[in-house]
Design an enzyme around this catalytic site. Structure first.
Site, PDB file in Angstrom:
ATOM      1  N   CYS A   1     -36.519  24.159 -55.439  1.00  0.00           N
ATOM      2  CA  CYS A   1     -37.702  23.362 -55.757  1.00  0.00           C
ATOM      3  C   CYS A   1     -38.793  23.622 -54.707  1.00  0.00           C
ATOM      4  O   CYS A   1     -38.500  23.743 -53.513  1.00  0.00           O
ATOM      5  CB  CYS A   1     -37.344  21.880 -55.786  1.00  0.00           C
ATOM      6  SG  CYS A   1     -36.142  21.428 -57.058  1.00  0.00           S
TER       7      CYS A   1
ATOM      8  N   HIS B   1     -31.166  23.572 -52.492  1.00  0.00           N
ATOM      9  CA  HIS B   1     -32.095  22.449 -52.654  1.00  0.00           C
ATOM     10  C   HIS B   1     -33.185  22.551 -51.594  1.00  0.00           C
ATOM     11  O   HIS B   1     -32.909  22.786 -50.415  1.00  0.00           O
ATOM     12  CB  HIS B   1     -31.357  21.116 -52.489  1.00  0.00           C
ATOM     13  CG  HIS B   1     -30.474  20.757 -53.647  1.00  0.00           C
ATOM     14  ND1 HIS B   1     -30.975  20.482 -54.897  1.00  0.00           N
ATOM     15  CD2 HIS B   1     -29.123  20.635 -53.736  1.00  0.00           C
ATOM     16  CE1 HIS B   1     -29.967  20.194 -55.718  1.00  0.00           C
ATOM     17  NE2 HIS B   1     -28.834  20.284 -55.038  1.00  0.00           N
TER      18      HIS B   1
END
Length: 422
Positions: A206, A164
């Site tokens: 991301c 993440h």
């Protein structure tokens, strides 16, 4: 005649020749190095494969990393040259309905955990500090060799990160963050210490491009799964496990490697041509800090494979099908690749060091290989002879100056003697 007459222009000329030789010598070193990188082959391959997420809900991040692990092993990189960092033991998690197994496809055809996996950093050992120490080699003395990246200036290094992330960071173990500047500094240290010949870094997270945008170390290729304000989306939801099994960027990468073996001549350009925004729902990007290289010049096996001539007992094995024989894969890829442009890349994140055409042409003149190496060797010979002639000229000039100085002193002493006798 005055000793100083004519010395000014001659001195300036000699100094000019010497400076030109020194400058051309430096360019020659750069040219030779760049040419060698284009024409010669590295001596070893290393891989640092990292999943940065823990907890059951992040199952896919570990599967991403394990899938890439099997690709590099199949193509010949041994466990002794792989640093595998896994923050959570998903295979033995109490929520896993398929104990001691990990899958990246709902068919459950191939266990990517298996019995031949060697994890080097596990659980809370997967920290930002340990990751940076692996890259830079700044370990405590008691760290075993198996946990060290023993690469050198003749090694190609693959670094893969999955987890993440956000704007200029990626989370480690959900308790700390690796920042873009820290990563850039670590790669700069690697370059300074000669810990790689060329390095390929792939980030699946991301806003991955923001984590890589500060990298300036030489001969580094970076590939990001998404750009700023974009997510790196998951894929393959498994009803039995109750979650997604893999991320789209890694899944599409594995699909390409399905047809790759150690003898393949496929390049980064071939891989990039298969990435589809329609499938990934994010724009991948790449950067190369060596202007002498292009994606079409970089063979995938230079990073994912091994330079050793490894013989296996069979031509193909179960690890060759990384998406577990997904019958729908061909339909997915054919549809998305046909719809998407082959180069859907943000120009602001591509080749920032190539904007100046004059500098680019200058570099190409000194680094581009000729049909034979004679052109480069001739340039090197010219520089060497220019330097030799400059040194000879300087020595001759100093000798003449010394002789003239002695004559001047002898003449002066004679005049003084005559005046004394008078």
């Amino acid at each position: 005649m005055s000793l100083s007459s004519g010395r000014g222009p001659a001195s300036l000329f000699i100094v000019y020749i010497c400076l030109m030789w020194i400058g051309s010598g430096r360019v020659g070193i750069t040219a030779l190095t760049s040419t060698e990188r284009l024409t010669s082959r590295h001596e070893s391959n290393w891989a640092v494969l990292v999943s940065t997420s823990r907890f059951w809900l992040n199952y896919r991040h570990i599967v991403n990393t394990m899938s890439i692990y099997h690709v590099v092993k199949r193509l010949g990189i041994p466990d002794s040259n792989i640093i595998l960092m896994i923050p959570d033991d998903m295979a033995c998690n109490a929520r896993n309905p398929l104990p001691a197994q990990l899958f990246n496809n709902e068919s459950h055809w191939l266990d990517v955990y298996g019995q031949d996996v060697e994890v080097d950093y596990r659980g809370y050992e997967v920290t930002v500090s340990n990751f940076l120490q692996v890259l830079t080699g700044r370990h405590d003395s008691n760290v075993p060799r198996s946990k060290r990246l023993m690469s050198d200036a003749s090694s190609n290094v693959l670094v893969y990160l999955s987890g993440h992330g956000g704007d200029e960071f990626i989370k480690f173990n959900d308790v700390e963050e690796l920042l873009a500047q820290d990563l850039a500094d670590a790669l700069a240290q690697m370059a300074e210490k000669g810990r790689y010949r060329e390095l390929l870094m792939i980030v699946e997270t991301c806003e991955a491009a923001t984590l890589l945008q500060r990298v300036s170390a030489p001969d580094v290729i970076t590939i990001a799964s998404s750009q700023k304000d974009e997510q790196s989306l998951s894929f393959k939801s498994d009803p039995e496990l109750g979650m997604s099994l893999i991320d789209r960027f890694t899944y599409q990468t594995l699909a390409f490697f399905e047809s790759i073996d150690i003898k393949s001549a496929a390049t980064l350009a071939d891989l990039f041509g298969t990435y589809s925004y329609e499938f990934m729902q994010s724009h991948f990007s790449y950067r190369m800090t060596n202007a002498a290289l292009r994606p079409k010049d970089v063979k995938l096996t230079d990073f994912f494979g091994s330079v050793a001539d490894i013989r296996t007992t069979s031509d193909r094995g179960p690890q060759d099908i990384m998406y577990h024989g997904d019958a729908q894969m061909g339909r997915y890829m054919a549809a998305y690749i046909d719809e998407d442009a082959p180069w859907d890349i943000d120009s602001t994140l591509m080749q920032p060091d190539m904007s100046n055409e004059s500098i680019m042409m200058w570099k190409i003149f000194y680094t581009a290989p000729s049909p034979s190496d004679s052109g480069i060797l001739n340039r090197e010979a010219i520089r060497a002879w220019s330097g030799f002639m400059a040194l000879c000229s300087l020595a001759l000039y100093m000798l003449i100056a010394h002789i003239r100085m002695k004559g001047y002193r002898a003449g002066s002493e004679g005049i003084v003697a005559v005046q004394c006798r008078r």
